[in-house]
Enzyme design. Structure first.
Site, short mmCIF file in Angstrom:
data_model
loop_
_atom_site.label_atom_id
_atom_site.label_comp_id
_atom_site.label_asym_id
_atom_site.label_seq_id
_atom_site.Cartn_x
_atom_site.Cartn_y
_atom_site.Cartn_z
N GLU A 30 -48.91 -51.78 -29.13
CA GLU A 30 -49.54 -52.59 -30.16
C GLU A 30 -50.84 -53.23 -29.66
O GLU A 30 -51.81 -53.35 -30.41
CB GLU A 30 -48.57 -53.66 -30.65
CG GLU A 30 -47.39 -53.14 -31.46
CD GLU A 30 -46.27 -52.60 -30.59
OE1 GLU A 30 -45.30 -52.06 -31.14
OE2 GLU A 30 -46.37 -52.70 -29.33
N GLU B 122 -54.40 -47.27 -17.58
CA GLU B 122 -55.27 -46.15 -17.21
C GLU B 122 -54.89 -44.84 -17.88
O GLU B 122 -55.39 -43.79 -17.50
CB GLU B 122 -55.27 -45.97 -15.69
CG GLU B 122 -55.92 -47.11 -14.94
CD GLU B 122 -56.15 -46.79 -13.47
OE1 GLU B 122 -57.30 -46.93 -13.00
OE2 GLU B 122 -55.17 -46.37 -12.80
N LEU C 8 -53.06 -40.04 -30.41
CA LEU C 8 -54.47 -40.17 -30.75
C LEU C 8 -55.37 -40.36 -29.53
O LEU C 8 -56.51 -39.89 -29.51
CB LEU C 8 -54.67 -41.32 -31.73
CG LEU C 8 -54.17 -41.06 -33.15
CD1 LEU C 8 -54.37 -42.30 -34.01
CD2 LEU C 8 -54.88 -39.87 -33.77
N PRO D 270 -45.37 -42.74 -16.25
CA PRO D 270 -44.20 -43.34 -16.91
C PRO D 270 -44.61 -44.43 -17.90
O PRO D 270 -45.57 -45.18 -17.67
CB PRO D 270 -43.39 -43.93 -15.75
CG PRO D 270 -43.83 -43.14 -14.55
CD PRO D 270 -45.28 -42.85 -14.79
#
Length: 668
Positions: A66, A312, A338, A269
């Protein structure tokens, strides 16, 4: 006061009962991520926001995804809202770290409280946001209820709602039904979400499809100097992976690496608390591995790289040849593709993509990626793509163009949000600097006062004494840095003044008389109301007590109404100006607890002003407004008895009411 539905009472009881278990759960999670044990008081609403953020904008983004989604919107909001007025709340410490990685300490972060009545009330009362913006689907019933009670508008942006989530809301209709009508704006990411929210009860006029904010994500630079070791090597990035996905990829990797020598598998991860567990998993396979957190550079024969740092993912996608979107082989529901597409990379994904169902349908329809059933099939497909570099490059260009065609959601969302805060002028929510000294706290506006020290609050010998309000306060007119200011010392009234003329029970500095008035004046100035500008405030502690002082800008050429009426009658237009000033105050739900003819001023141009906001507040409802006017009427009648001459009679009151009945004109 809003009546509390039975379903919401049950929800409150449940959340109260879960408070201790939730605190214990956070402590337990802190074994792997110490961030869960930090600021536990904030989970109960005990936040200590910076003074400059009070009365600003609250954006709630639950976690990493979010925060990342909100990034383009926050950047857009910063074009209109000063950065010190923005607060972002998260549930997870990983979301907090993501926030800091983007903006450092420029934007204030707080942890979102448990959705209990007490925690939520403390949270909202301390932050006093003018607008709450929720990201994606963070609909908390108690927060929404208390925002209704405080007349705080709430917007939901980048809203995404799966059919399963919509069904869940339908099951809890008695609890959620008030929420749908309350939301001032719902900006949706896609058409299916729009239709589901409409069916749940969000009014059509408040629904707006603005597109997915993640289409506006900035792309990490692909030519970073530190990643030269990747040049010339095929790269497969497995992003946001979950348990079960890394071991499946590692098991299939040796056979793939034999067919594609020099290829690198970069594992990213999803959750940082799993970084070490994934590192142990790689060690068990015996595959050579390098770790980003150790700043290790893979040797040419090293085929596995563990990207165990936060913030990153875009960098790895930018350097990838092929991207796999995690959470889709494991039964998680998939993550957002996206960011990879924006980097110009086609994507591979598993069968579990229900969290982004419409997006993945579009990806398949446009040939921007493929769905696979297993890790082995994933690597086989990636191998075919790598064997056809021209086709792979073409897919990448199509992916980039797909994102570019749908960009602009952040600006559309900003345009939709703007009416919710107008006519507020966010730029007038000036900076507030705080000094915490041994026994006192000072606030000041650096734009009006370059330096603030305790001595400013001790009246100088040549200061001019003023009478304000009912005469209880001690006020002096001073010259500070070339400007006229009024220094007011807070004093009690009534019977309490006999026992403690100017001392109040010890409290948090923001809850003190001076800081409370300072914060309210600052907000009212941004609303364009006719009130003085706050300059500085002080709380001075002494044992169990405190005293308080405030400095406000002098309004030039003014006299209070009591003084004016002792000299001559007021003109009809002046009475109407006074009524309109009060109406503008009431339209913003501000109650002046001591509205009287001493606190109303008129300047030389016959403009009305209102001063002395001790113990005043923003209050919901309407009935108090008539009572507030009645208090003013009583003060006029009292002054007519006390003063002679006093040029007022009952025939003037309808003139003031005529000004009050005129609809207030927005000042911004």
């Amino acid at each position: 006061m809003t009546s509390i539905p039975l379903a919401h009472r049950g929800y409150r009881l449940l959340l109260r009962g879960l408070t201790l278990p939730m605190l214990a759960w956070l402590w337990w999670r802190g074994r792997k991520d110490a961030g869960y044990r930090q600021h536990l008081g904030q989970r109960l609403g005990f936040t200590e926001p910076a003074p400059a953020s009070v009365g600003g904008l609250l954006i709630h983004a639950a976690s990493v995804g979010e925060v990342q989604a909100a990034r383009p919107l926050i950047d857009a909001l910063r074009s209109e809202w000063p950065v010190h007025t923005l607060t972002v709340s998260t549930h997870s410490p990983t979301g907090a770290r993501q926030l800091r990685s983007h903006w450092g300490d420029a934007i204030q972060h707080v942890f979102f409280p448990f959705d209990t009545p007490g925690a939520t009330a403390r949270f909202l009362d301390r932050l006093q946001p003018q607008l709450v913006v929720l990201v994606e689907r963070e609909l908390w019933p108690e927060l929404l209820l208390q925002c209704r009670q405080r007349s705080i508008p709430v917007a939901l942006v980048n809203a995404r709602l799966s059919e399963a989530s919509a069904a869940s809301y339908r099951r809890w209709q008695a609890l959620m039904q008030p929420v749908w009508a309350q939301l001032a704006l719902v900006a949706t990411a896609d058409t299916p979400t729009t239709e589901r929210l409409r069916a749940l009860g969000v009014p059509d006029e408040r629904l707006l499809e603005t597109g997915n904010l993640k289409f506006d994500q900035p792309v990490a630079p692909a030519g970073s100097q530190e990643l030269r070791w990747l040049r010339g090597r095929p790269v497969i990035v497995a992003g946001s992976t979950h348990e079960g996905e890394e071991d499946a990829l590692l098991a299939a990797w040796p056979a793939f690496a034999e067919r594609h020598p020099g290829c690198v598998l970069i594992l990213v991860p999803r959750h940082p608390e799993r970084f070490d567990a994934v590192a142990r998993l790689i060690d068990q396979t015996g595959l050579p591995c390098a770790r980003r957190s150790r700043q290790e550079v893979p040797a040419p024969e090293t085929g596995v790289f563990l990207a165990d740092t936060m913030g990153e993912l875009g960098l790895w996608y930018a350097h990838a040849s092929v991207c796999f979107i995690g959470g889709s082989l494991a039964a998680i529901g998939g993550h957002n593709a996206l960011e990879a597409l924006a980097c110009g990379k086609p994507v591979l994904f598993g069968p579990h993509t229900q969290h982004f169902q419409s997006l993945y349908q579009e990806i398949e329809a446009h040939g921007l990626g493929e769905r696979v059933a297993s890790a082995r099939e994933l690597l086989e497909t990636a191998g075919r793509w790598l064997d056809e570099p021209a086709r792979l490059a073409d897919k990448g260009e199509q992916a980039r163009h797909f994102v570019e065609r749908q960009q602009g959601s952040s600006q559309r969302s900003l345009q939709a949000l703007r009416p919710l805060w107008q006519p507020t002028q966010p730029g007038l929510l000036t900076q507030v600097l705080q000094q915490s000294l041994t026994n006192q706290t000072l606030w000041h506006d650096p734009a009006m006062l370059t330096q603030c020290s305790p001595r400013l609050f001790d009246p100088e010998e040549d200061a001019t004494a003023l009478a304000t309000g009912s005469g209880r306060g001690q006020a002096h007119r001073l010259q500070l840095e070339g400007q006229e200011v009024v220094l007011r010392h807070y004093r009690r009234g009534g019977m309490m003044a006999r026992f403690s003329p100017d001392r109040y029970w010890r409290s948090r500095a923001p809850d003190s008389r001076a800081m409370g008035e300072y914060a309210l004046l600052r907000r009212m100035r941004a609303w364009g109301l006719p009130v003085p500008a706050p300059v500085a405030a002080r709380q001075l502690l002494s044992g169990l007590w405190y005293t308080a002082d405030i400095l406000v800008a002098m309004i030039p050429g003014t006299q209070n109404v009591a003084q004016r009426l002792s000299q001559a009658p007021l003109g009809d237009d002046e009475w109407r100006a006074l009524g309109l000033a009060i109406r503008r105050l009431h339209d913003r739900q501000v109650i002046h607890s001591d509205l009287n003819c001493h606190n109303l001023l008129l300047d030389e141009s016959r403009q009305a002003w209102i001063v002395d906001f001790d113990k005043c507040e923003v209050r919901t409802g309407e009935t108090w407004k008539e009572q507030n006017l009645a208090r003013l009427l009583r003060s006029l009648r009292k002054e007519r008895i006390r003063r002679s001459p006093f040029y007022w009679d009952e025939t003037h009151w309808p003139l003031l009411l005529a000004g009050y009945e005129v609809e207030a004109i927005p000042s911004a």
